[in-house]
Design a protein around this motif. Structure first.
Motif, mmCIF file in Angstrom:
data_model
loop_
_atom_site.group_PDB
_atom_site.id
_atom_site.type_symbol
_atom_site.label_atom_id
_atom_site.label_comp_id
_atom_site.label_asym_id
_atom_site.label_seq_id
_atom_site.Cartn_x
_atom_site.Cartn_y
_atom_site.Cartn_z
ATOM 1 N N ALA A 15 50.023 57.640 -16.263
ATOM 2 C CA ALA A 15 50.563 56.271 -16.284
ATOM 3 C C ALA A 15 50.176 55.630 -17.832
ATOM 4 O O ALA A 15 50.545 54.501 -17.951
ATOM 5 C CB ALA A 15 50.023 55.471 -15.236
ATOM 6 N N SER A 16 49.826 56.610 -18.645
ATOM 7 C CA SER A 16 49.677 55.985 -20.222
ATOM 8 C C SER A 16 48.469 54.958 -20.016
ATOM 9 O O SER A 16 48.351 54.141 -21.002
ATOM 10 C CB SER A 16 50.843 55.404 -20.606
ATOM 11 O OG SER A 16 51.679 56.373 -20.900
ATOM 12 N N THR A 17 47.468 55.213 -19.129
ATOM 13 C CA THR A 17 46.209 54.228 -19.161
ATOM 14 C C THR A 17 45.105 55.050 -19.898
ATOM 15 O O THR A 17 44.895 56.347 -19.599
ATOM 16 C CB THR A 17 45.620 54.226 -17.666
ATOM 17 O OG1 THR A 17 46.841 53.465 -16.922
ATOM 18 C CG2 THR A 17 44.547 53.257 -17.637
ATOM 19 N N GLU A 18 44.638 54.520 -20.794
ATOM 20 C CA GLU A 18 43.649 55.197 -21.702
ATOM 21 C C GLU A 18 42.060 54.886 -21.176
ATOM 22 O O GLU A 18 41.969 53.680 -20.791
ATOM 23 C CB GLU A 18 43.655 54.528 -23.088
ATOM 24 C CG GLU A 18 44.951 54.840 -23.765
ATOM 25 C CD GLU A 18 45.039 54.062 -25.422
ATOM 26 O OE1 GLU A 18 44.032 53.694 -25.699
ATOM 27 O OE2 GLU A 18 46.121 54.261 -26.021
ATOM 28 N N THR A 19 41.396 56.040 -21.123
ATOM 29 C CA THR A 19 40.043 55.610 -20.879
ATOM 30 C C THR A 19 39.121 56.280 -22.213
ATOM 31 O O THR A 19 39.362 57.434 -22.326
ATOM 32 C CB THR A 19 39.615 56.595 -19.719
ATOM 33 O OG1 THR A 19 40.398 56.123 -18.562
ATOM 34 C CG2 THR A 19 38.092 56.353 -19.252
ATOM 35 N N THR A 20 38.216 55.360 -22.516
ATOM 36 C CA THR A 20 37.687 55.737 -23.669
ATOM 37 C C THR A 20 36.314 56.783 -23.380
ATOM 38 O O THR A 20 35.657 56.243 -22.466
ATOM 39 C CB THR A 20 37.045 54.464 -24.535
ATOM 40 O OG1 THR A 20 38.199 53.812 -25.152
ATOM 41 C CG2 THR A 20 36.094 54.812 -25.676
ATOM 42 N N LEU A 21 36.146 57.570 -23.805
ATOM 43 C CA LEU A 21 35.146 58.861 -23.383
ATOM 44 C C LEU A 21 33.942 58.725 -24.364
ATOM 45 O O LEU A 21 32.817 58.770 -24.017
ATOM 46 C CB LEU A 21 35.680 60.132 -23.607
ATOM 47 C CG LEU A 21 36.961 60.437 -22.888
ATOM 48 C CD1 LEU A 21 37.545 61.843 -23.171
ATOM 49 C CD2 LEU A 21 36.781 60.140 -21.341
ATOM 50 N N VAL A 22 34.137 58.710 -25.673
ATOM 51 C CA VAL A 22 32.852 58.546 -26.801
ATOM 52 C C VAL A 22 33.402 57.767 -27.976
ATOM 53 O O VAL A 22 34.577 58.014 -28.164
ATOM 54 C CB VAL A 22 32.357 59.851 -26.906
ATOM 55 C CG1 VAL A 22 33.295 60.891 -27.613
ATOM 56 C CG2 VAL A 22 31.033 60.077 -27.164
ATOM 57 N N PHE A 23 32.274 57.541 -28.702
ATOM 58 C CA PHE A 23 32.616 56.651 -29.993
ATOM 59 C C PHE A 23 31.804 57.599 -31.025
ATOM 60 O O PHE A 23 30.895 58.048 -30.606
ATOM 61 C CB PHE A 23 31.956 55.304 -29.826
ATOM 62 C CG PHE A 23 32.716 54.485 -28.855
ATOM 63 C CD1 PHE A 23 33.990 53.770 -29.396
ATOM 64 C CD2 PHE A 23 32.322 54.084 -27.834
ATOM 65 C CE1 PHE A 23 34.517 52.901 -28.492
ATOM 66 C CE2 PHE A 23 32.889 53.030 -27.010
ATOM 67 C CZ PHE A 23 34.144 52.604 -27.551
ATOM 68 N N SER A 24 32.063 57.741 -32.172
ATOM 69 C CA SER A 24 31.429 58.256 -33.194
ATOM 70 C C SER A 24 31.360 57.238 -34.436
ATOM 71 O O SER A 24 32.411 56.478 -34.374
ATOM 72 C CB SER A 24 31.851 59.595 -33.676
ATOM 73 O OG SER A 24 33.253 59.640 -33.870
ATOM 74 N N TYR A 25 30.187 57.373 -35.022
ATOM 75 C CA TYR A 25 30.154 56.486 -36.193
ATOM 76 C C TYR A 25 29.161 56.699 -37.060
ATOM 77 O O TYR A 25 28.590 57.999 -37.115
ATOM 78 C CB TYR A 25 29.635 54.781 -35.542
ATOM 79 C CG TYR A 25 28.932 54.717 -34.597
ATOM 80 C CD1 TYR A 25 27.638 54.913 -34.649
ATOM 81 C CD2 TYR A 25 29.482 54.249 -33.510
ATOM 82 C CE1 TYR A 25 26.738 54.505 -33.502
ATOM 83 C CE2 TYR A 25 28.717 54.244 -32.313
ATOM 84 C CZ TYR A 25 27.461 54.402 -32.464
ATOM 85 O OH TYR A 25 26.439 54.365 -31.176
ATOM 86 N N THR A 26 28.916 56.068 -38.127
ATOM 87 C CA THR A 26 28.138 56.551 -39.298
ATOM 88 C C THR A 26 26.637 57.278 -39.074
ATOM 89 O O THR A 26 26.048 56.871 -38.223
ATOM 90 C CB THR A 26 27.829 55.424 -40.261
ATOM 91 O OG1 THR A 26 29.014 54.797 -40.733
ATOM 92 C CG2 THR A 26 26.916 55.740 -41.575
ATOM 93 N N GLY A 27 26.800 58.484 -39.519
ATOM 94 C CA GLY A 27 25.638 59.175 -38.964
ATOM 95 C C GLY A 27 25.751 60.379 -38.034
ATOM 96 O O GLY A 27 24.702 60.717 -37.696
#
Length: 192
Positions: free
Chosen positions: A65-77
């Motif tokens: 249904a084109s619903t997004e589910t965020t799994l993980v973030f990555s950032y500096t380091g």
């Protein structure tokens, strides 16, 4: 100098010999992406592993249904990429995008596998780093399955207080498995 943060992160898991580090470091190359750049699409095979010099990225799943589910973030380091697709060279089930302009180092699958075949200690490092990542994923699964919305919110802010300044609230709500309105209420009422 540009690989000092990578070295510090690698050595936190396991120190490498000078020769191993030099061979490993030589295979990481700088790349720059604008915000909202799709690095990996569902169905594509991941060809790179990234190390974040600066910026924020997210991996997300999109249902029928084109619903997004965020799994993980990555950032500096931190490392970024669709690691299962990268290591298994199978199509990704999810997407990886930059949320901000991102300055990354990346290593290709060909270089990665050549290094692991040539340097057994690097293969050991990958095994230990993968085990650490899996431990974090399992802890997150426990939190998602057993914690209330407020508990998940508190855990997030205790573990990564900087995310409120880095990541839009709608993605944080998705990551926690709560609706944006609940996230907004928690933001106003919960103090950590």
């Amino acid at each position: 100098m540009e690989k000092e943060a990578l070295k510090a992160t690698v050595f936190r898991t396991m120190p490498l010999l000078d020769e191993e580090w030099e061979a490993f470091a030589a295979c990481w190359h700088p790349v720059h992406y604008k915000r909202k750049t799709l690095l990996t699409s569902a169905g594509a095979v991941e060809h790179y592993l990234y190390f974040v010099q600066e910026g924020v990225q997210r991996a997300f799943y999109m249902d029928d249904a084109s619903t997004e589910t965020t799994l993980v973030f990555s950032y500096t380091g931190s490392f970024a990429g669709v690691v299962d697709s990268f290591q298994l060279q199978q199509p990704s089930r999810y997407y990886l995008e930059t949320l901000t302009a991102s300055y990354l180092l990346r290593i290709s699958y060909a270089d990665f596998t050549r290094l692991l075949d040539t340097h057994p200690n690097l293969e050991r490092w990958v095994r230990l780093a993968t085990a650490q990542a899996l431990s974090g994923v399992l802890q997150r699964q426990i939190e998602l399955a057993t914690c209330s919305a407020e508990e998940k919110f508190r855990i997030l802010l205790t573990r990564s207080p900087q995310v409120l300044q880095l990541i839009p609230q709608k993605y944080l709500a998705s990551y926690l498995g709560i609706d944006p309105a609940t996230f907004s209420k928690l933001l106003k009422s919960v103090r950590v």
